[in-house]
Design an enzyme around this catalytic site. Structure first.
Site, PDB file in Angstrom:
ATOM      1  N   ASP A  98       1.007  -1.315   0.111  1.00 56.64           N
ATOM      2  CA  ASP A  98      -0.207  -0.064  -0.114  1.00 56.64           C
ATOM      3  C   ASP A  98       0.888   1.288  -0.110  1.00 56.64           C
ATOM      4  O   ASP A  98       2.045   1.283  -0.085  1.00 56.64           O
ATOM      5  CB  ASP A  98      -0.997  -0.257   1.366  1.00 56.64           C
ATOM      6  CG  ASP A  98      -2.386   0.409   0.982  1.00 56.64           C
ATOM      7  OD1 ASP A  98      -2.481   1.315   0.138  1.00 56.64           O
ATOM      8  OD2 ASP A  98      -3.275   0.056   1.604  1.00 56.64           O
ATOM      9  N   ASP A 145     -10.324   3.561  -3.101  1.00 59.64           N
ATOM     10  CA  ASP A 145     -11.067   2.205  -2.463  1.00 59.64           C
ATOM     11  C   ASP A 145     -12.409   2.076  -2.904  1.00 59.64           C
ATOM     12  O   ASP A 145     -13.154   2.994  -2.910  1.00 59.64           O
ATOM     13  CB  ASP A 145     -11.024   2.543  -0.913  1.00 59.64           C
ATOM     14  CG  ASP A 145      -9.628   2.308  -0.299  1.00 59.64           C
ATOM     15  OD1 ASP A 145      -8.741   2.097  -1.165  1.00 59.64           O
ATOM     16  OD2 ASP A 145      -9.702   2.130   0.871  1.00 59.64           O
TER      17      ASP A 145
HETATM   18  C1  GLA Z   1      -5.879   1.324   1.751  1.00 54.05           C
HETATM   19  C2  GLA Z   1      -6.175   0.263   0.565  1.00 54.05           C
HETATM   20  C3  GLA Z   1      -7.201  -0.585   1.070  1.00 54.05           C
HETATM   21  C4  GLA Z   1      -6.751  -0.992   2.482  1.00 54.05           C
HETATM   22  C5  GLA Z   1      -6.519  -0.200   3.549  1.00 54.05           C
HETATM   23  C6  GLA Z   1      -6.183  -0.727   4.786  1.00 54.05           C
HETATM   24  O1  GLA Z   1      -7.005   2.340   1.685  1.00 54.05           O
HETATM   25  O2  GLA Z   1      -6.483   0.924  -0.605  1.00 54.05           O
HETATM   26  O3  GLA Z   1      -7.248  -1.446   0.067  1.00 54.05           O
HETATM   27  O4  GLA Z   1      -5.745  -1.953   2.199  1.00 54.05           O
HETATM   28  O5  GLA Z   1      -5.784   0.934   2.908  1.00 54.05           O
HETATM   29  O6  GLA Z   1      -5.658   0.378   5.529  1.00 54.05           O
END
Ligand code: GLA
Length: 376
Positions: A144, A199
């Protein structure tokens, strides 16, 4: 002289991911969409068992992946420490259990100092973390992009790629930098998949928006490296059954990673039926690996299509509107050059007959008709 050349070659950075993985999009389960930070040993053990016994494993879902919050700090020797409250025995018993059932296991970290939820990240610890994952027999890393040093992802993501490569263990490298700097244009040399979006949320607008954003990059997907419009929400309750079928169909046609994001210990029959549609999954896993894309759009009525390896075309007739409508797929528009094609419906599991020049059908609001068209 040759010694100099050899030295140069040995010290040059590894320029490709080259781990042999991701020849078709990855399939599995990930903890984030349903459980967020609420993960622990018992839940993951039960999930591994459910992926195995429900039929998901046999349908192709191989990876069981932890997302954020499994790690808590570092040991004095810098190796990463799983949260002892949530994972009192570390990750090894989970990884061994997954492997004993023919499944694979994934972890999550960050090209930043901390994970998005504030746990320790891997920036500056790439080698120690890659070696730790390999020693635990981890098969997959989602990486990430929070709490960075403000350098570009193009700079930070290859560091972990090289550390993973050096372990000698093939570890699927899933890049999660949310589409920053258009990864489709450069990430095939770095990771096995790259997020093209922020997301996903468990709603129609979020899901269909992610599909549109991901569509733009269709021509860059290929075996070894896939566009990732984020994980599946099927089964989480925020969309209707029709909308979840649309979600799953689009992800299959777009050659997206199929990462289940619901509680598979307590899935409804409808959820399981959607996630294990063999004909839809066969489109996703087709060895040609061409991402289907939007070929026609007018007044909320769309046709998305792409070629398959057996000389057929997979197509989705999508109604984004709120009333039932007729949608026509013109054969020429989806690159079928012969005038006749045999149409098969991948949700009814039924041959619909041979059609000339085009195929027209009723499509429910927010629904799809997902077909293959075989030129005759
Ligand atoms: C980011 C990623 C998500 C998830 C969260 C976890 O937002 O894009 O898919 O992994 O972090 O904190």
């Amino acid at each position: 002289m040759w010694k100099f050349v050899l030295l140069l070659a040995l010290s040059a950075p590894v320029l490709a991911i080259n781990n042999g993985l991701g020849r078709t999009p990855q399939m599995g389960w990930n903890s984030w969409n349903h459980f967020h930070c609420g993960i622990n040993e018992e839940l993951i053990m039960q999930t591994i068992d459910a992926v195995n016994s429900s039929g998901l494993r046999d349908a192709g879902y191989k990876y069981v992946n932890l997302d954020d919050c499994w790690q808590v700090s570092r040991f004095p020797n810098k190796t990463i420490m799983p949260d002892p409250k949530a994972f009192p025995h570390g990750l090894t018993p989970l990884i061994d259990h997954a492997h004993s059932l023919g499944l694979l296991f994934g972890v999550y970290s960050e090209a930043g100092y901390k994970t998005c939820a504030g746990r320790p990240g891997s920036l500056g610890y790439e080698v120690v973390d890659a070696n730790t994952y390999a020693s635990w027999k981890v098969d997959y890393l989602k990486y990430d992009n929070c709490y960075t040093d403000h350098t570009k992802p193009e700079v930070r993501y290859p560091v972990m790629r090289d550390a993973l490569n050096k372990t000698g263990r093939p570890i699927f490298y899933s890049m999660c930098e949310w589409g920053v700097d258009n990864p489709a244009t450069w990430a095939a040399a770095v990771g096995n998949s790259w997020r093209t979006t922020g997301d996903i949320g468990d709603s129609w607008n979020s899901m269909i928006g992610k599909a549109d954003q991901n569509d733009k990059w269709w021509s860059y997907a290929k075996p070894g490296g896939w566009n990732d419009p984020d994980m599946l929400e099927v089964g989480n309750g925020g969309m209707s059954k029709t909308e979840y079928i649309t979600h799953f169909s689009l992800w299959c046609l777009m050659k997206s990673p199929l990462l289940v994001g619901c509680d598979v210990r307590n899935m409804s029959q409808d959820t399981l039926t959607i996630l294990t549609n063999k004909e839809a999954i066969a489109v996703n896993q087709d060895p040609l690996g061409v991402q289907g894309h939007k070929v026609n759009s007018s007044n909320n009525l769309e046709v998305w299509a792409g070629p398959l390896s057996n000389k057929t075309v997979a197509a989705i007739l999508l109604n984004r509107g709120t009333t039932k409508e007729k949608i026509t797929m013109d054969f020429k528009s989806v690159n079928i050059t012969s005038s006749k094609a045999a149409i098969r419906d991948l949700w009814q599991h039924k041959d619909l007959g041979t059609f000339t020049d085009s195929f027209m059908t009723d499509v429910d609001p927010h629904g799809v008709v997902f077909v293959t068209a075989k030129p005759q």
